[in-house]
Design a protein around this motif. Structure first.
Motif, PDB file in Angstrom:
ATOM      1  N   ALA A   2       1.859  12.231  -4.635  1.00 35.89           N
ATOM      2  CA  ALA A   2       3.285  12.569  -5.435  1.00 35.89           C
ATOM      3  C   ALA A   2       4.205  11.515  -5.124  1.00 35.89           C
ATOM      4  N   LEU A   3       4.258  11.194  -3.718  1.00 32.03           N
ATOM      5  CA  LEU A   3       5.182  10.305  -2.965  1.00 32.03           C
ATOM      6  C   LEU A   3       4.687   9.031  -3.148  1.00 32.03           C
ATOM      7  N   SER A   4       3.608   8.562  -3.992  1.00 31.16           N
ATOM      8  CA  SER A   4       3.000   7.230  -3.879  1.00 31.16           C
ATOM      9  C   SER A   4       3.145   6.428  -5.346  1.00 31.16           C
ATOM     10  N   ASP A   5       4.224   6.755  -6.011  1.00 31.46           N
ATOM     11  CA  ASP A   5       4.206   5.952  -7.199  1.00 31.46           C
ATOM     12  C   ASP A   5       5.002   4.497  -6.713  1.00 31.46           C
ATOM     13  N   PRO A   6       4.650   3.661  -6.932  1.00 32.33           N
ATOM     14  CA  PRO A   6       5.064   2.173  -6.574  1.00 32.33           C
ATOM     15  C   PRO A   6       5.942   1.799  -7.322  1.00 32.33           C
ATOM     16  N   LYS A   7       6.368   2.175  -8.609  1.00 30.83           N
ATOM     17  CA  LYS A   7       7.478   1.925  -9.469  1.00 30.83           C
ATOM     18  C   LYS A   7       8.314   3.195  -9.665  1.00 30.83           C
ATOM     19  N   VAL A   8       9.510   3.048  -8.610  1.00 32.35           N
ATOM     20  CA  VAL A   8      10.245   3.947  -8.742  1.00 32.35           C
ATOM     21  C   VAL A   8      11.490   3.728  -9.495  1.00 32.35           C
TER      22      VAL A   8
ATOM     23  N   MET B 292       1.089  -1.096  -0.088  1.00 34.13           N
ATOM     24  CA  MET B 292      -0.061   0.067  -0.102  1.00 34.13           C
ATOM     25  C   MET B 292       0.848   1.417   0.175  1.00 34.13           C
ATOM     26  N   THR B 293       0.534   2.225  -0.657  1.00 35.49           N
ATOM     27  CA  THR B 293       1.217   3.573  -0.727  1.00 35.49           C
ATOM     28  C   THR B 293       0.481   4.483   0.394  1.00 35.49           C
ATOM     29  N   PRO B 294       1.425   5.669   0.591  1.00 37.40           N
ATOM     30  CA  PRO B 294       0.833   6.505   1.706  1.00 37.40           C
ATOM     31  C   PRO B 294      -0.292   7.208   1.111  1.00 37.40           C
ATOM     32  N   PHE B 295      -0.642   7.394  -0.383  1.00 39.26           N
ATOM     33  CA  PHE B 295      -1.905   7.863  -0.913  1.00 39.26           C
ATOM     34  C   PHE B 295      -2.793   6.912  -0.745  1.00 39.26           C
ATOM     35  N   GLY B 296      -2.555   5.734  -1.016  1.00 43.50           N
ATOM     36  CA  GLY B 296      -3.593   4.552  -0.970  1.00 43.50           C
ATOM     37  C   GLY B 296      -4.065   4.579   0.513  1.00 43.50           C
ATOM     38  N   GLN B 297      -3.278   4.518   1.611  1.00 46.42           N
ATOM     39  CA  GLN B 297      -3.773   4.300   2.740  1.00 46.42           C
ATOM     40  C   GLN B 297      -4.570   5.681   3.219  1.00 46.42           C
ATOM     41  N   LYS B 298      -4.277   6.740   2.871  1.00 47.05           N
ATOM     42  CA  LYS B 298      -4.969   7.903   3.307  1.00 47.05           C
ATOM     43  C   LYS B 298      -6.346   7.849   2.404  1.00 47.05           C
ATOM     44  N   LEU B 299      -6.371   7.611   1.345  1.00 49.08           N
ATOM     45  CA  LEU B 299      -7.732   7.316   0.638  1.00 49.08           C
ATOM     46  C   LEU B 299      -8.563   6.197   1.320  1.00 49.08           C
ATOM     47  N   ARG B 300      -7.971   5.230   1.522  1.00 48.03           N
ATOM     48  CA  ARG B 300      -8.530   4.162   2.243  1.00 48.03           C
ATOM     49  C   ARG B 300      -9.455   4.428   3.691  1.00 48.03           C
TER      50      ARG B 300
ATOM     51  N   LEU C 104      -5.520   1.349  -6.813  1.00 46.80           N
ATOM     52  CA  LEU C 104      -4.967   2.748  -6.372  1.00 46.80           C
ATOM     53  C   LEU C 104      -4.763   2.669  -4.956  1.00 46.80           C
ATOM     54  N   GLU C 105      -5.593   2.068  -3.892  1.00 49.62           N
ATOM     55  CA  GLU C 105      -5.313   1.900  -2.462  1.00 49.62           C
ATOM     56  C   GLU C 105      -4.225   1.000  -2.549  1.00 49.62           C
ATOM     57  N   HIS C 106      -4.368  -0.093  -3.106  1.00 46.71           N
ATOM     58  CA  HIS C 106      -3.096  -1.104  -2.848  1.00 46.71           C
ATOM     59  C   HIS C 106      -1.927  -0.905  -3.249  1.00 46.71           C
ATOM     60  N   GLY C 107      -1.599   0.242  -4.137  1.00 50.90           N
ATOM     61  CA  GLY C 107      -0.331   0.394  -4.443  1.00 50.90           C
ATOM     62  C   GLY C 107      -0.152  -0.177  -5.775  1.00 50.90           C
ATOM     63  N   ASN C 108      -1.119  -0.520  -6.484  1.00 51.05           N
ATOM     64  CA  ASN C 108      -0.928  -1.488  -7.827  1.00 51.05           C
ATOM     65  C   ASN C 108      -0.841  -0.587  -9.073  1.00 51.05           C
ATOM     66  N   ARG C 109      -1.162   0.983  -8.843  1.00 45.67           N
ATOM     67  CA  ARG C 109      -1.433   1.816  -9.812  1.00 45.67           C
ATOM     68  C   ARG C 109      -0.451   2.868  -9.534  1.00 45.67           C
ATOM     69  N   GLY C 110      -0.187   3.580 -10.348  1.00 41.74           N
ATOM     70  CA  GLY C 110       0.962   4.861 -10.229  1.00 41.74           C
ATOM     71  C   GLY C 110       0.120   5.971  -9.661  1.00 41.74           C
ATOM     72  N   THR C 111       0.612   6.955  -9.455  1.00 51.91           N
ATOM     73  CA  THR C 111       0.064   8.236  -9.227  1.00 51.91           C
ATOM     74  C   THR C 111      -1.038   8.699 -10.038  1.00 51.91           C
ATOM     75  N   PRO C 112      -2.250   9.129  -9.439  1.00 48.78           N
ATOM     76  CA  PRO C 112      -3.381   9.620 -10.133  1.00 48.78           C
ATOM     77  C   PRO C 112      -3.159  10.702 -10.895  1.00 48.78           C
ATOM     78  N   THR C 113      -3.883  10.856 -11.838  1.00 48.97           N
ATOM     79  CA  THR C 113      -4.056  12.202 -12.539  1.00 48.97           C
ATOM     80  C   THR C 113      -4.289  13.425 -12.119  1.00 48.97           C
ATOM     81  N   TRP C 114      -4.122  14.538 -12.410  1.00 49.18           N
ATOM     82  CA  TRP C 114      -4.548  15.681 -11.640  1.00 49.18           C
ATOM     83  C   TRP C 114      -6.272  15.791 -11.681  1.00 49.18           C
ATOM     84  N   TYR C 115      -6.379  15.148 -12.756  1.00 49.68           N
ATOM     85  CA  TYR C 115      -8.051  15.272 -12.930  1.00 49.68           C
ATOM     86  C   TYR C 115      -8.623  14.325 -12.100  1.00 49.68           C
TER      87      TYR C 115
END
Length: 124
Positions: free
Chosen positions: A71-77, A1-9, A36-47
């Motif tokens: 911005a800090l949650s792209d799982p493929k760095v 899970m990414t920081p963004f995914g955790q916050k979203l959940r 997206l929540e589990h960190g299996n998708r990249g950073t969401p678009t601005w839209y």
């Protein structure tokens, strides 16, 4: 899970919203939102970020926090150490190999050390 995914959940659960209901409301599939929540998708678009912020109707500070976490949650760095000190290359490669053996406390300590070092350097 990414920081963004955790916050979203967390936001979803705090408000008692199902993944399916949120996905429908923001115009994505439940599978995509779950990924997206589990960190299996990249950073969401601005839209998409705008739709998420609107969905939760969050205040300015919280929307900035969501954007920062995204911005800090792209799982493929990918990073390049070309032209840097050889220790940077060693560090990056060792971290990549050993990440799976580290736990949450290890990561917290690395992040705190990084914050302290950057803060000290900015004050010079």
């Amino acid at each position: 899970m990414t920081p963004f995914g955790q916050k979203l959940r967390d936001l979803r659960e705090e408000r008692g919203v199902t993944l399916k209901a949120m996905a429908h409301a923001i115009g994505v599939s439940p599978a995509y939102l779950s990924a997206l929540e589990h960190g299996n998708r990249g950073t969401p678009t601005w839209y998409l970020m705008l739709r998420i912020i609107g969905f939760f109707n969050v205040i300015w500070d919280e929307s900035e926090e969501l954007e920062r976490l995204a911005a800090l949650s792209d799982p493929k760095v990918t990073l390049s150490t070309a032209g840097m000190n050889p220790k940077a290359t060693e560090f990056a490669n060792r971290l990549a190999k050993e990440m799976k053996n580290l736990d949450a406390e290890d990561f917290a300590q690395f992040l705190e050390l990084l914050r302290q070092r950057l803060k000290a350097k900015s004050q010079r």
